[in-house]
Design an enzyme around this catalytic site. Structure first.
Site, PDB file in Angstrom:
ATOM      1  N   ASP A  74      65.013  60.482  39.738  1.00  0.00           N
ATOM      2  CA  ASP A  74      63.652  59.987  39.524  1.00  0.00           C
ATOM      3  C   ASP A  74      62.788  60.352  40.726  1.00  0.00           C
ATOM      4  O   ASP A  74      63.042  59.934  41.851  1.00  0.00           O
ATOM      5  CB  ASP A  74      63.672  58.476  39.329  1.00  0.00           C
ATOM      6  CG  ASP A  74      62.392  57.944  38.716  1.00  0.00           C
ATOM      7  OD1 ASP A  74      61.301  58.382  39.139  1.00  0.00           O
ATOM      8  OD2 ASP A  74      62.472  57.107  37.813  1.00  0.00           O
ATOM      9  N   SER A 124      57.042  57.741  34.823  1.00  0.00           N
ATOM     10  CA  SER A 124      58.418  57.908  34.379  1.00  0.00           C
ATOM     11  C   SER A 124      58.629  57.555  32.910  1.00  0.00           C
ATOM     12  O   SER A 124      59.556  58.060  32.281  1.00  0.00           O
ATOM     13  CB  SER A 124      59.354  57.056  35.236  1.00  0.00           C
ATOM     14  OG  SER A 124      59.375  57.514  36.561  1.00  0.00           O
ATOM     15  N   ASP A 377      62.189  63.610  36.500  1.00  0.00           N
ATOM     16  CA  ASP A 377      61.144  63.245  35.546  1.00  0.00           C
ATOM     17  C   ASP A 377      59.766  63.682  36.036  1.00  0.00           C
ATOM     18  O   ASP A 377      58.905  64.062  35.257  1.00  0.00           O
ATOM     19  CB  ASP A 377      61.171  61.745  35.259  1.00  0.00           C
ATOM     20  CG  ASP A 377      61.256  60.893  36.526  1.00  0.00           C
ATOM     21  OD1 ASP A 377      61.379  61.448  37.633  1.00  0.00           O
ATOM     22  OD2 ASP A 377      61.212  59.647  36.402  1.00  0.00           O
TER      23      ASP A 377
END
Length: 538
Positions: A74, A124, A377
């Site tokens: 992430d 995200s 992401d």
């Protein structure tokens, strides 16, 4: 003309170096340890040839993937890859720049466009929905296309906008599905695997505002996914969204951990309990009330929290029981949180934690039946700058008076600035003296501290995401399809095709496991190269 002994020794060392490089690539995916050699033209020519030969001989798997493991860092943009690679090398007391992360040696690489349907710079929720469903959507929404409206509980619109994910496709094809993260298990990235909501923050029933009670919270949707068989395993943080207030959580309705147990599921809360897991049909591990601890801070005792690698190992141990294979999503969720705080060291440590999880997956699976993808992401507003010298600490600073690379104090005197910098975030106030109107002198600060924040151009409570493309890396069946520049939503379609998860619409791979008869890279080339150097410098 014959060479003197010093030159002979240098070229002998050069040959030894390339043998080590060869063996390192043959036996493992990582790069070899740095060798003391002169990086002259011959070095780079030889290194280039070796790299070319490895690429030419890369094994290509044409068959279908029985298993799919999808890793998400992430916020792990390209700058984070570079930073973490250098940091990894420097932790080994090397220069660092020549180091590699394990996925950087995967044979296939591509770039993914990360924008949401309504935002140039994404969040995200929208990006995870794109990666896992193949459908791009609005900022802040999970598992819905853009016919739904953000933060609006319209059950009719939610039903019409609902899209399936690779979890649905996997379960429909009798594959067991798991979700693992260091963030809350109800957070945006893991939530996109199983939930459908117009608001990513509706993690618990207590998070849903008055007037929106007809919409279901994300934690409840996970338990329903366990009940339906869509999800078999989930590991992460976020216990508070599953437990009632009486049981230490924030739910106003029923306790979801108790509900899972009533369904016959197993529940664990610590590393020790995870180690003793009996791998029953349904497994939920909630190891913290909110996000899990930073990798550098977590207790490694049995009473503490497991690492991402440990969770990945136990997830694969459970999911590989499925005869038809499995789909596993693993997220290094706290890379993102560290960047939001302008804490580059913590972001890099979390990236290396993700790398250990990838190494675990490589160790536990076979290349010919398991597709492994590593991607992000979105990126962050972080960069590496200032012309630091080779080997300069990546967490350190730049102060090059000769080339005018410095900042100044109120008296016009040169001061250093951090090699890693952010476009915005709380690092501004960590370093800028608003009273004096100048930057504080960081020359004597401990930049290796876990709490150290890098400099930022202007102040925000949380640093923002970055909008550039992110990289994707793949190995295993159909990995060669990760190539070029694509919409981020392409990855879900690739996974579905590689695993025969949507054979009615996408078809299914056919062919042998490998298109190459030469499965061992560079044997002939390596021998010829060594003979060349020996003959030349006799």
């Amino acid at each position: 003309m014959r060479m003197d002994d010093t030159s002979k020794l240098r070229h002998f060392n050069l040959i030894v170096c390339f043998v080590i490089i060869y063996l390192g690539n043959f036996l493992a995916l990582g790069r070899p340890q740095e060798t003391s050699i002169q990086e002259d033209a011959q070095y780079w020519e030889m290194l280039g040839k070796e790299d070319l030969q490895k690429t030419l001989n890369a094994k290509r798997y044409e068959g279908a993937a029985k298993n799919i493991i999808f890793f998400v860092g992430d916020g792990m943009g390209i700058a984070t890859h570079t930073m973490a690679r250098i940091y990894k090398g420097q932790k080994k007391h090397k220069s660092g720049e020549e180091e590699s992360l394990v996925w950087e040696n995967f044979p296939s690489t591509g770039l993914m466009k990360t924008y949401n349907t309504d935002r140039q710079v994404s969040d995200s929720a929208g990006t995870a929905t794109a990666m896992f469903t193949g459908v791009k959507t609005r900022f802040g929404m999970l598992g819905l296309d853009n016919r739904a409206m953000y933060n609006v509980c319209d059950t009719g619109a939610v039903e019409r906008a609902t899209v399936q994910s690779m979890a649905d496709w996997g379960a429909e094809n009798e594959k067991d599905v798991g979700v693992v993260t260091t963030a809350r298990i109800t957070h945006a990235t893991p939530g996109a695997m199983y939930a459908h909501t117009p608001m990513r923050d509706w993690e618990s029933d207590s998070d849903i505002p008055e007037g929106s009670g007809a919409c279901e919270d994300i934690a409840s949707q996970l338990i329903k996914s366990f009940s339906s068989g869509k999800i078999k395993l989930a590991f992460g943080g976020g216990k508070r969204a599953f437990r009632t207030v009486a049981n230490g959580g924030n739910r106003s309705g029923e306790d979801l951990v108790d509900k899972l147990k009533e369904m016959g599921g197993s529940y664990v809360e610590t590393t020790g309990e995870l180690k003793l897991l009996d791998h029953s049909d349904k497994v939920l591990g909630l190891f913290s009330d909110s996000h899990m601890d930073w990798e550098v801070d977590r207790s490694q005792e049995d009473s503490g929290q497991p690492s991402l690698a440990e969770m990945t190992r136990q997830a694969i141990n459970r999911l590989k029981k499925s005869e038809k294979g499995f789909v596993l999503m693993v997220e290094g969720g706290r890379i993102d949180h560290a960047h939001h705080q302008n804490k580059a060291k913590m972001a890099m440590e979390e990236t290396l934690g993700l790398e250990k999880a990838v190494e675990t997956a490589l160790e536990m699976t076979a290349r010919d039946d398991t597709l492994i993808i590593v991607t992000a992401d979105h990126s962050h507003a972080v960069t590496i700058s200032g012309y630091p010298e080779r080997g300069n600490p990546i967490l350190g600073f730049v102060k090059d008076i000769e080339n005018n690379n410095f900042v100044t104090d109120q008296n016009g005197q040169p001061q250093p600035f951090t090699t890693i910098g952010y476009a915005n975030g709380p690092g501004f106030d960590f370093h800028f003296n608003r009273t004096a109107g100048f930057w504080n002198n960081i020359e004597n600060e401990n930049f290796m501290s876990n709490s150290f924040q890098q400099m930022a151009t202007f102040s925000l409570p949380d640093e923002t995401h970055g909008g550039e493309d992110v990289s994707a890396y793949a190995i295993g069946p159909q990995a060669h399809l990760v190539n070029g520049v694509h919409e981020q939503s392409y990855l879900a379609h690739l996974v579905a095709y590689a695993g025969c998860l949507k054979s009615d619409t996408l078809g299914c791979p056919v062919g042998s496991a490998s298109s190459s008869d030469n499965n061992q890279p560079g044997h002939t080339f390596m021998i010829m190269s060594v003979l060349f150097y020996v003959a030349r410098y006799q």
